[in-house]
Design an enzyme around this catalytic site. Structure first.
Site, PDB file in Angstrom:
ATOM      1  N   ARG A 123      -2.014  31.653 -16.619  1.00  0.00           N
ATOM      2  CA  ARG A 123      -1.465  30.490 -15.883  1.00  0.00           C
ATOM      3  C   ARG A 123      -2.522  29.705 -15.112  1.00  0.00           C
ATOM      4  NH1 ARG A 123       2.667  34.153 -14.265  1.00  0.00           N
ATOM      5  NH2 ARG A 123       4.394  34.081 -15.750  1.00  0.00           N
ATOM      6  N   LYS A 145      -7.572  15.980 -17.279  1.00  0.00           N
ATOM      7  CA  LYS A 145      -6.625  15.928 -18.405  1.00  0.00           C
ATOM      8  C   LYS A 145      -7.132  16.846 -19.503  1.00  0.00           C
ATOM      9  CE  LYS A 145      -4.515  11.352 -18.184  1.00  0.00           C
ATOM     10  NZ  LYS A 145      -4.391  10.063 -18.901  1.00  0.00           N
ATOM     11  N   GLU A 187     -16.267   3.645 -24.024  1.00  0.00           N
ATOM     12  CA  GLU A 187     -15.564   4.048 -22.786  1.00  0.00           C
ATOM     13  C   GLU A 187     -16.306   3.513 -21.553  1.00  0.00           C
ATOM     14  OE1 GLU A 187     -12.570   5.356 -22.829  1.00  0.00           O
ATOM     15  OE2 GLU A 187     -12.355   6.901 -24.366  1.00  0.00           O
ATOM     16  N   LYS A 229     -14.226   6.405 -12.399  1.00  0.00           N
ATOM     17  CA  LYS A 229     -13.188   7.364 -12.807  1.00  0.00           C
ATOM     18  C   LYS A 229     -12.783   8.218 -11.615  1.00  0.00           C
ATOM     19  CE  LYS A 229     -11.107  10.214 -16.092  1.00  0.00           C
ATOM     20  NZ  LYS A 229     -10.912  10.557 -17.467  1.00  0.00           N
ATOM     21  N   GLU A 239      -1.368  10.300 -12.922  1.00  0.00           N
ATOM     22  CA  GLU A 239      -1.024   9.074 -13.650  1.00  0.00           C
ATOM     23  C   GLU A 239       0.389   8.574 -13.368  1.00  0.00           C
ATOM     24  OE1 GLU A 239      -2.824   8.705 -17.601  1.00  0.00           O
ATOM     25  OE2 GLU A 239      -1.123   7.465 -18.186  1.00  0.00           O
ATOM     26  N   ARG A 243      -3.945   5.186 -12.615  1.00  0.00           N
ATOM     27  CA  ARG A 243      -4.730   5.945 -13.598  1.00  0.00           C
ATOM     28  C   ARG A 243      -4.476   5.443 -15.017  1.00  0.00           C
ATOM     29  NH1 ARG A 243      -6.304  12.349 -14.061  1.00  0.00           N
ATOM     30  NH2 ARG A 243      -7.460  12.071 -16.001  1.00  0.00           N
ATOM     31  N   ASN A 247      -6.361   3.839 -19.682  1.00  0.00           N
ATOM     32  CA  ASN A 247      -5.892   3.859 -21.073  1.00  0.00           C
ATOM     33  C   ASN A 247      -6.003   2.492 -21.746  1.00  0.00           C
ATOM     34  OD1 ASN A 247      -5.153   6.580 -20.760  1.00  0.00           O
ATOM     35  ND2 ASN A 247      -3.194   5.997 -19.864  1.00  0.00           N
ATOM     36  N   HIS A 250      -6.136   2.202 -25.434  1.00  0.00           N
ATOM     37  CA  HIS A 250      -5.825   3.519 -26.010  1.00  0.00           C
ATOM     38  C   HIS A 250      -4.502   3.550 -26.770  1.00  0.00           C
ATOM     39  CE1 HIS A 250      -9.259   4.696 -23.700  1.00  0.00           C
ATOM     40  NE2 HIS A 250      -9.126   5.972 -23.971  1.00  0.00           N
ATOM     41  N   HIS A 254      -5.147   5.108 -30.104  1.00  0.00           N
ATOM     42  CA  HIS A 254      -4.520   6.383 -30.488  1.00  0.00           C
ATOM     43  C   HIS A 254      -3.692   6.223 -31.755  1.00  0.00           C
ATOM     44  CE1 HIS A 254      -4.702   8.497 -26.274  1.00  0.00           C
ATOM     45  NE2 HIS A 254      -5.871   8.422 -26.866  1.00  0.00           N
ATOM     46  N   HIS A 267     -12.995   8.714 -31.766  1.00  0.00           N
ATOM     47  CA  HIS A 267     -12.185   8.240 -30.635  1.00  0.00           C
ATOM     48  C   HIS A 267     -12.745   6.963 -29.982  1.00  0.00           C
ATOM     49  CE1 HIS A 267      -9.475   8.386 -27.237  1.00  0.00           C
ATOM     50  NE2 HIS A 267     -10.505   8.374 -26.422  1.00  0.00           N
TER      51      HIS A 267
HETATM   52  P1  NAD Z   1     -16.519  15.308 -29.936  1.00  0.00           P
HETATM   53  O1  NAD Z   1     -16.251  16.320 -28.910  1.00  0.00           O
HETATM   54  O2  NAD Z   1     -15.901  15.476 -31.271  1.00  0.00           O
HETATM   55  O3  NAD Z   1     -18.099  15.203 -30.103  1.00  0.00           O
HETATM   56  C1  NAD Z   1     -18.614  14.346 -31.090  1.00  0.00           C
HETATM   57  C2  NAD Z   1     -19.545  15.075 -32.069  1.00  0.00           C
HETATM   58  O4  NAD Z   1     -20.827  15.212 -31.466  1.00  0.00           O
HETATM   59  C3  NAD Z   1     -19.112  16.474 -32.459  1.00  0.00           C
HETATM   60  O5  NAD Z   1     -19.398  16.676 -33.806  1.00  0.00           O
HETATM   61  C4  NAD Z   1     -20.003  17.361 -31.589  1.00  0.00           C
HETATM   62  O6  NAD Z   1     -20.230  18.617 -32.182  1.00  0.00           O
HETATM   63  C5  NAD Z   1     -21.272  16.567 -31.533  1.00  0.00           C
HETATM   64  N1  NAD Z   1     -22.098  16.785 -30.346  1.00  0.00           N
HETATM   65  C6  NAD Z   1     -21.659  16.871 -29.065  1.00  0.00           C
HETATM   66  N2  NAD Z   1     -22.688  16.903 -28.231  1.00  0.00           N
HETATM   67  C7  NAD Z   1     -23.811  16.862 -28.983  1.00  0.00           C
HETATM   68  C8  NAD Z   1     -25.191  16.852 -28.659  1.00  0.00           C
HETATM   69  N3  NAD Z   1     -25.629  16.816 -27.412  1.00  0.00           N
HETATM   70  N4  NAD Z   1     -26.071  16.843 -29.689  1.00  0.00           N
HETATM   71  C9  NAD Z   1     -25.642  16.808 -30.983  1.00  0.00           C
HETATM   72  N5  NAD Z   1     -24.351  16.781 -31.334  1.00  0.00           N
HETATM   73  C10 NAD Z   1     -23.447  16.801 -30.339  1.00  0.00           C
HETATM   74  O7  NAD Z   1     -16.098  13.844 -29.465  1.00  0.00           O
HETATM   75  P2  NAD Z   1     -16.191  13.071 -28.067  1.00  0.00           P
HETATM   76  O8  NAD Z   1     -16.353  11.669 -28.439  1.00  0.00           O
HETATM   77  O9  NAD Z   1     -17.125  13.690 -27.126  1.00  0.00           O
HETATM   78  O10 NAD Z   1     -14.725  13.285 -27.445  1.00  0.00           O
HETATM   79  C11 NAD Z   1     -13.593  12.720 -28.033  1.00  0.00           C
HETATM   80  C12 NAD Z   1     -12.374  13.449 -27.526  1.00  0.00           C
HETATM   81  O11 NAD Z   1     -12.284  13.283 -26.108  1.00  0.00           O
HETATM   82  C13 NAD Z   1     -11.077  12.944 -28.123  1.00  0.00           C
HETATM   83  O12 NAD Z   1     -10.306  14.038 -28.545  1.00  0.00           O
HETATM   84  C14 NAD Z   1     -10.409  12.254 -26.954  1.00  0.00           C
HETATM   85  O13 NAD Z   1      -9.013  12.289 -27.046  1.00  0.00           O
HETATM   86  C15 NAD Z   1     -10.923  13.037 -25.795  1.00  0.00           C
HETATM   87  N6  NAD Z   1     -10.873  12.323 -24.509  1.00  0.00           N
HETATM   88  C16 NAD Z   1     -10.286  12.951 -23.471  1.00  0.00           C
HETATM   89  C17 NAD Z   1     -10.252  12.341 -22.238  1.00  0.00           C
HETATM   90  C18 NAD Z   1      -9.687  13.072 -21.045  1.00  0.00           C
HETATM   91  O14 NAD Z   1      -9.496  12.455 -20.007  1.00  0.00           O
HETATM   92  N7  NAD Z   1      -9.433  14.362 -21.149  1.00  0.00           N
HETATM   93  C19 NAD Z   1     -10.816  11.074 -22.058  1.00  0.00           C
HETATM   94  C20 NAD Z   1     -11.402  10.452 -23.155  1.00  0.00           C
HETATM   95  C21 NAD Z   1     -11.435  11.094 -24.382  1.00  0.00           C
HETATM   96  N1  GLY Z   2      -9.003   8.949 -20.218  1.00  0.00           N
HETATM   97  C1  GLY Z   2      -7.809   8.664 -19.518  1.00  0.00           C
HETATM   98  C2  GLY Z   2      -7.629   9.407 -18.255  1.00  0.00           C
HETATM   99  O1  GLY Z   2      -8.409  10.267 -17.910  1.00  0.00           O
HETATM  100  O2  GLY Z   2      -6.678   9.175 -17.561  1.00  0.00           O
END
Ligand code: NAD
Ligand code: GLY
Length: 361
Positions: A123, A145, A187, A229, A239, A243, A247, A250, A254, A267
């Site tokens: 939990r 998130k 972003e 942020k 949110e 917040r 988006n 998005h 999405h 993304h």
């Molecule tokens: P990702 O995590 O898939 O990373 C992109 C690629 O780069 C992957 O293949 C990874 O293995 C590689 N990689 C990462 N770091 C590296 C490095 N230093 N050197 C070499 N390769 C590296 O993608 P992302 O763009 O980081 O994240 C996208 C995700 O984040 C989506 O699922 C999205 O929904 C999520 N997201 C979440 C929030 C939130 O608030 N939680 C906000 C924005 C996006």
């Molecule tokens: N990326 C959207 C949020 O963190 O609210």
């Protein structure tokens, strides 16, 4: 001595974002919030580059520390309930206890999935985010998130689980593929678009340095993005209001990602297209000008990002995904629109006909 930048996230869950080169080797910083065992989650592209360094640094800082680790396949296709189940199995097999800390070492996919595992295991155990992509440094590692995707939509199963700390090692960006760096810049542009028009001027002036991976320019972009942020999340952690501005782009983005089965645009690229579509929607609704849209489109193009949806996507399918997006509510489609650079807001009850017109180009 290298200067690190810090941004504090206030509110009911206080934590510090530290930004600078070499943090993944800084055992004292990695272990600063650690109370019990450690468990590092990464992916199979990041682990060969950075996992051993993090394990060594933690062990050096805390001799005798119990550390487990687990690696998942890289990419959005891994952000599933099935992979989440495997992560939980690995954490359970390693015997992680209530005072354990899960370290999320990777991009947003690892951060979201490992963060969700930390939220669910017993939990809720502590999570420390170690973002290695630009996108994760400026957005996903901050704000708590966590989630996995379903075939029906992105991030539909998850939890709010703020990290105990975020350590953004900017030296890790040197191994990041160029396409991923550009996706992160989408972003970054978002913060200028929604709340900080002067930041858009700065991004236009520093575009070449950012694309070339200039350390100082990237650190400035990350710190400024994180400050925005942090301020937004502090005001509205769950949110209920502001917040949602994060988006921007998005709802469209999405829907594209889901329509493509999480194997097409990545993304940040989908968000770039989505922001242009959100600007076009705002223009249609008489809120912003064609010049505003053109400026946004121009900057995203300069960063090598797509600004138009991939061909062949079905508008009905996209709209169906938008209706299930978390940004939608029972009262109809809700979008983040803008009144021009730096002035975004939430608009509910947007007629589907207007959205269809944008999708039709
Ligand atoms: P990702 O995590 O898939 O990373 C992109 C690629 O780069 C992957 O293949 C990874 O293995 C590689 N990689 C990462 N770091 C590296 C490095 N230093 N050197 C070499 N390769 C590296 O993608 P992302 O763009 O980081 O994240 C996208 C995700 O984040 C989506 O699922 C999205 O929904 C999520 N997201 C979440 C929030 C939130 O608030 N939680 C906000 C924005 C996006
Ligand atoms: N990326 C959207 C949020 O963190 O609210």
């Amino acid at each position: 001595m290298t200067q690190h930048r810090t941004v504090d996230v206030g509110g009911s869950h206080l934590y510090r974002i530290t930004i600078g080169p070499g943090l993944l080797d800084d055992g004292a910083l990695l272990a600063a919030t650690l109370r019990g065992d450690a468990f590092v989650v990464s992916d199979d592209a990041v682990a060969p580059l950075y996992l051993q360094r993090v394990l060594d640094a933690l062990s050096a800082a805390r001799p005798g520390l119990r550390i487990g680790h687990w690696t998942m396949p890289a990419g959005e296709g891994s952000k599933t309930l099935a992979t989440f189940g495997q992560a939980i199995d690995a954490i359970a097999s390693a015997g992680m206890r209530r005072d354990a800390t899960v370290y999320a070492l990777g991009g947003g996919v690892v951060g979201d999935l490992a963060g969700f595992a930390a939220a669910a295991w017993m939990r809720g155990v502590d999570c420390v985010q170690l973002p290695t992509t630009l996108l994760a440094m400026v957005d996903s590692s901050v704000g708590g998130k966590t989630a996995v995707d379903l075939p029906q939509g992105k991030n539909l199963v998850g939890a709010f689980h703020p990290p105990r700390a975020v350590l953004a090692d900017t030296a890790a960006l040197r191994t990041l593929p160029a396409r991923e760096l550009r996706a992160g810049l989408a972003e970054v542009v978002k913060y200028g678009a929604i709340v900080d028009a002067p930041f858009l001027d700065w991004l236009e002036a520093n575009a070449d340095a950012l694309l070339a991976g200039d350390d100082a320019a990237l650190a400035e972009a990350i710190a400024r993005s994180c400050a925005h942020k942090a301020a937004i999340v502090e005001r509205d952690p769950y949110e209920h209001g502001d917040r949602a501005l994060l988006n921007f782009g998005h709802t469209f983005g999405h829907a594209i990602e889901t329509s493509q089965g999480y194997g097409g645009l990545i993304h940040g690229e989908a968000v770039a297209v989505g922001m242009v579509q959100a600007a076009l929607l705002s223009e249609r609704l008489g809120l912003s000008s064609a010049a505003d849209t053109a400026r946004l489109r121009g900057l995203l193009r300069r960063f090598g990002l797509p600004v138009e949806p991939p061909p062949g996507l079905d508008p009905d399918t996209l709209l169906a995904h938008m209706r299930l997006d978390k940004k939608a509510q029972s009262g109809g489609l809700r979008f983040i629109v803008w009144d021009g650079a730096g002035r975004a807001r939430v608009l509910a009850g947007v007629p589907e006909s207007e959205v269809r017109a944008v999708l039709a180009g």
